[in-house]
Design a protein around this motif. Structure first.
Motif, PDB file in Angstrom:
ATOM      1  N   LEU A  80       0.350   0.286 -13.371  1.00 54.87           N
ATOM      2  CA  LEU A  80      -0.286  -1.135 -12.236  1.00 54.87           C
ATOM      3  C   LEU A  80       0.714  -1.765 -12.616  1.00 54.87           C
ATOM      4  O   LEU A  80       0.878  -2.791 -12.234  1.00 54.87           O
ATOM      5  N   GLU A  81       1.766  -2.329 -13.887  1.00 54.49           N
ATOM      6  CA  GLU A  81       2.825  -3.185 -14.076  1.00 54.49           C
ATOM      7  C   GLU A  81       3.530  -2.818 -12.253  1.00 54.49           C
ATOM      8  O   GLU A  81       4.293  -3.434 -12.196  1.00 54.49           O
ATOM      9  N   ILE A  82       3.408  -1.345 -11.609  1.00 55.24           N
ATOM     10  CA  ILE A  82       4.102  -0.862 -10.193  1.00 55.24           C
ATOM     11  C   ILE A  82       3.176  -1.372  -8.909  1.00 55.24           C
ATOM     12  O   ILE A  82       3.566  -1.918  -8.280  1.00 55.24           O
ATOM     13  N   SER A  83       1.919  -0.701  -9.631  1.00 52.13           N
ATOM     14  CA  SER A  83       1.024  -1.681  -8.273  1.00 52.13           C
ATOM     15  C   SER A  83       0.240  -2.925  -8.105  1.00 52.13           C
ATOM     16  O   SER A  83       0.118  -2.228  -7.109  1.00 52.13           O
ATOM     17  N   GLU A  84       0.716  -3.122  -9.066  1.00 56.39           N
ATOM     18  CA  GLU A  84      -0.167  -4.570  -9.219  1.00 56.39           C
ATOM     19  C   GLU A  84       0.589  -5.047  -7.609  1.00 56.39           C
ATOM     20  O   GLU A  84      -0.146  -6.015  -6.998  1.00 56.39           O
ATOM     21  N   ASP A  85       1.321  -5.537  -8.079  1.00 56.64           N
ATOM     22  CA  ASP A  85       2.840  -6.196  -6.809  1.00 56.64           C
ATOM     23  C   ASP A  85       4.259  -6.375  -6.823  1.00 56.64           C
ATOM     24  O   ASP A  85       4.593  -6.570  -5.978  1.00 56.64           O
ATOM     25  N   ARG A  86       4.590  -4.874  -7.383  1.00 55.92           N
ATOM     26  CA  ARG A  86       5.128  -4.369  -6.791  1.00 55.92           C
ATOM     27  C   ARG A  86       5.933  -3.668  -5.472  1.00 55.92           C
ATOM     28  O   ARG A  86       6.915  -3.115  -5.253  1.00 55.92           O
ATOM     29  N   VAL A  87       5.133  -3.108  -4.744  1.00 58.42           N
ATOM     30  CA  VAL A  87       5.672  -2.481  -3.417  1.00 58.42           C
ATOM     31  C   VAL A  87       5.254  -3.477  -2.153  1.00 58.42           C
ATOM     32  O   VAL A  87       4.681  -3.548  -1.895  1.00 58.42           O
ATOM     33  N   HIS A  88       6.537  -4.338  -2.008  1.00 54.77           N
ATOM     34  CA  HIS A  88       6.960  -4.521  -1.356  1.00 54.77           C
ATOM     35  C   HIS A  88       6.870  -4.849  -0.015  1.00 54.77           C
ATOM     36  O   HIS A  88       6.872  -3.361   0.161  1.00 54.77           O
ATOM     37  N   GLY A  89       6.095  -5.475   0.777  1.00 59.70           N
ATOM     38  CA  GLY A  89       6.759  -4.698   2.263  1.00 59.70           C
ATOM     39  C   GLY A  89       5.509  -3.710   3.362  1.00 59.70           C
ATOM     40  O   GLY A  89       4.201  -2.759   2.326  1.00 59.70           O
ATOM     41  N   PHE A  90       5.849  -2.852   4.561  1.00 59.52           N
ATOM     42  CA  PHE A  90       5.103  -1.083   4.434  1.00 59.52           C
ATOM     43  C   PHE A  90       5.523  -0.661   4.102  1.00 59.52           C
ATOM     44  O   PHE A  90       6.678  -0.549   4.407  1.00 59.52           O
ATOM     45  N   SER A  91       5.153   0.289   3.201  1.00 62.12           N
ATOM     46  CA  SER A  91       5.656   1.218   2.733  1.00 62.12           C
ATOM     47  C   SER A  91       4.233   2.553   3.492  1.00 62.12           C
ATOM     48  O   SER A  91       3.362   2.656   3.401  1.00 62.12           O
ATOM     49  N   ARG A  92       5.177   3.737   4.092  1.00 62.46           N
ATOM     50  CA  ARG A  92       5.153   4.952   4.532  1.00 62.46           C
ATOM     51  C   ARG A  92       3.884   6.014   3.531  1.00 62.46           C
ATOM     52  O   ARG A  92       3.233   6.382   3.494  1.00 62.46           O
ATOM     53  N   ASN A  93       4.361   5.814   2.410  1.00 64.98           N
ATOM     54  CA  ASN A  93       4.129   6.560   0.919  1.00 64.98           C
ATOM     55  C   ASN A  93       4.234   5.481  -0.204  1.00 64.98           C
ATOM     56  O   ASN A  93       4.868   5.901  -1.221  1.00 64.98           O
ATOM     57  N   PRO A  94       3.262   4.329  -0.174  1.00 66.03           N
ATOM     58  CA  PRO A  94       3.170   3.741  -1.677  1.00 66.03           C
ATOM     59  C   PRO A  94       2.836   4.830  -3.063  1.00 66.03           C
ATOM     60  O   PRO A  94       3.249   3.952  -3.495  1.00 66.03           O
ATOM     61  N   ILE A  95       1.625   6.292  -2.841  1.00 69.01           N
ATOM     62  CA  ILE A  95       1.724   6.439  -4.068  1.00 69.01           C
ATOM     63  C   ILE A  95       2.881   6.815  -4.615  1.00 69.01           C
ATOM     64  O   ILE A  95       3.327   6.965  -5.835  1.00 69.01           O
ATOM     65  N   ARG A  96       4.472   7.399  -3.508  1.00 69.11           N
ATOM     66  CA  ARG A  96       5.443   7.264  -3.976  1.00 69.11           C
ATOM     67  C   ARG A  96       6.742   6.492  -4.566  1.00 69.11           C
ATOM     68  O   ARG A  96       6.945   6.644  -5.733  1.00 69.11           O
ATOM     69  N   ASP A  97       6.277   5.641  -3.980  1.00 67.40           N
ATOM     70  CA  ASP A  97       7.224   4.126  -4.749  1.00 67.40           C
ATOM     71  C   ASP A  97       6.595   3.939  -5.988  1.00 67.40           C
ATOM     72  O   ASP A  97       7.234   3.312  -6.793  1.00 67.40           O
ATOM     73  N   ILE A  98       5.383   4.165  -6.333  1.00 72.27           N
ATOM     74  CA  ILE A  98       4.160   3.501  -7.302  1.00 72.27           C
ATOM     75  C   ILE A  98       5.220   4.684  -8.527  1.00 72.27           C
ATOM     76  O   ILE A  98       4.989   4.639  -9.454  1.00 72.27           O
ATOM     77  N   ALA A  99       5.072   5.538  -8.250  1.00 74.81           N
ATOM     78  CA  ALA A  99       5.782   6.604  -8.960  1.00 74.81           C
ATOM     79  C   ALA A  99       6.708   6.645  -9.276  1.00 74.81           C
ATOM     80  O   ALA A  99       7.422   6.526 -10.344  1.00 74.81           O
TER      81      ALA A  99
END
Length: 370
Positions: free
Chosen positions: A21-40
């Motif tokens: 949650l510390e990443i997924s709430e507001d740390r994936v900025h802009g458009f990501s093709r694979n947000p789950i990978r970025d959160i991981a």
């Protein structure tokens, strides 16, 4: 008797969930093709576990929605609206706006720290550019029985994020090394293809949609080639209309017997000297506790307030301690303040604002506005 079936933890206070949650709430900025990978990657938790945990928290109501946010102030006329309304009408007004106005997002009944206030209802509103925000508010005023309203567009934004889990236990006065940036809203013209992709982008994800190739599957269901979808989505990101991919915690209500994630939210008001609004906003925006900070003009109705910000915490004393640190910084920096106040949220409904011009035209016709 135990069943032997392992239950996925859904508490926001679970150590692994908190990492996510510390990443997924507001740390994936802009458009990501694979947000789950970025959160991981950001959380250090493997992608399959990220997928499992977010799905479980969404199904349990701990996460209230998962979606790609848009910078709506660059897509439609946006404003915070304060409503002067009698105490005995406030709750009915809240229910009406929450249920009947898809263009109002945050709907909050607030109480003033300095004593009784006639400005009890506060809402955020987005109206597509071809229509009138004043006419919209006048319709609502009549519908809810408000005496008057104050429309306060964001003249500059300094902070826009959530991150409730990151802010838990944050040191009072914690701030960035340098000033925040002052961002000016600027409406971007979009064509039909842009709106087609935005419609795909902005919808909430169901639990079963979360995982690898989220966007590809959604684009195909909408009849849009994924390659075209990605091309347009990344173009929209470059043009400044994409916010962040986010999991929104249910922070205003108790879930599963647990205490709320943040029991107190304060809308901070400052009236700083005229001409120093941007300087003040950039200094206030340095404080890490804030989830939002804007230059808005409250006018004489609201004591000429010109900087507003929001902070959340688990106790009133905690939130007020953070505000006191900001007040001291304003004074120590030589900017000063002429007036300050806090409006506490007591009842809230938080939902994404609709921004589609087509949807607005249909709604306005039904409301008799066009």
């Amino acid at each position: 008797m135990t069943t032997g079936v392992e239950v996925t933890p859904v508490s926001a206070r679970d150590a692994v969930n908190r990492q996510i949650l510390e990443i997924s709430e507001d740390r994936v900025h802009g458009f990501s093709r694979n947000p789950i990978r970025d959160i991981a990657k950001g959380s250090g938790v493997d992608s399959p576990v990220v997928t499992e945990r977010i799905r479980a928290m969404l199904q349990a109501g701990v996460i209230r929605r998962v979606r790609q946010t848009l910078l709506a102030t660059n897509l439609a006329q946006g404003a915070l609206v304060a409503w002067k309304i009698a105490e005995d009408r406030a709750n009915d007004a809240f229910r009406f706006v929450a249920a009947r106005d898809p263009f109002s997002g945050h709907i909050v009944i607030r109480n003033s720290e300095t004593g009784p206030s006639e400005w009890r209802l506060w809402t955020t509103l987005k109206v597509p550019g071809a229509f009138s925000i004043e006419k919209h508010c006048d319709y609502l005023r009549t519908s809810i029985g408000a005496e008057e309203f104050r429309i306060m567009p964001a003249l500059r934004s300094f902070v826009l994020g959530v991150g409730h889990m990151r802010r838990k236990g944050m040191k009072v006065g914690q701030m960035s090394a340098g000033p925040a940036k002052a961002m000016m809203p600027s409406i971007v013209d979009l064509d039909w293809r842009d709106w087609e992709v935005l419609t795909i982008l902005k919808g909430d994800f169901a639990a079963e949609e979360i995982g690898p190739q989220m966007w590809e599957r959604r684009a195909k269901r909408a009849g849009v080639d994924p390659a075209v979808f990605f091309e347009v989505a990344e173009s929209l990101d470059r043009r400044g209309v994409i916010g962040r991919f986010s999991t929104f915690l249910e922070h205003t209500k108790k879930i599963g017997g647990e205490e709320r994630v943040s029991s107190f939210n304060g809308l901070f008001h400052w009236a700083v000297p005229a001409g120093r609004e941007i300087e003040a906003g950039c200094q206030i925006g340095r404080f890490a506790i804030l989830t939002h900070c804007y230059w808005r003009d409250g006018g004489p109705e609201l004591n000429n307030v010109n900087i507003m910000a929001v902070a959340h915490g688990e106790s009133k004393e905690q939130v007020m301690a953070h505000k006191a640190a900001i007040d001291r910084h304003l004074i120590d920096s030589g900017i000063g303040l002429n007036y300050t106040n806090v409006y506490w949220g007591s009842r809230a409904e938080i939902k994404p604002s609709e921004i589609s011009p087509v949807a607005y035209r249909d709604w306005a016709r039904n409301a008799g506005l066009v």
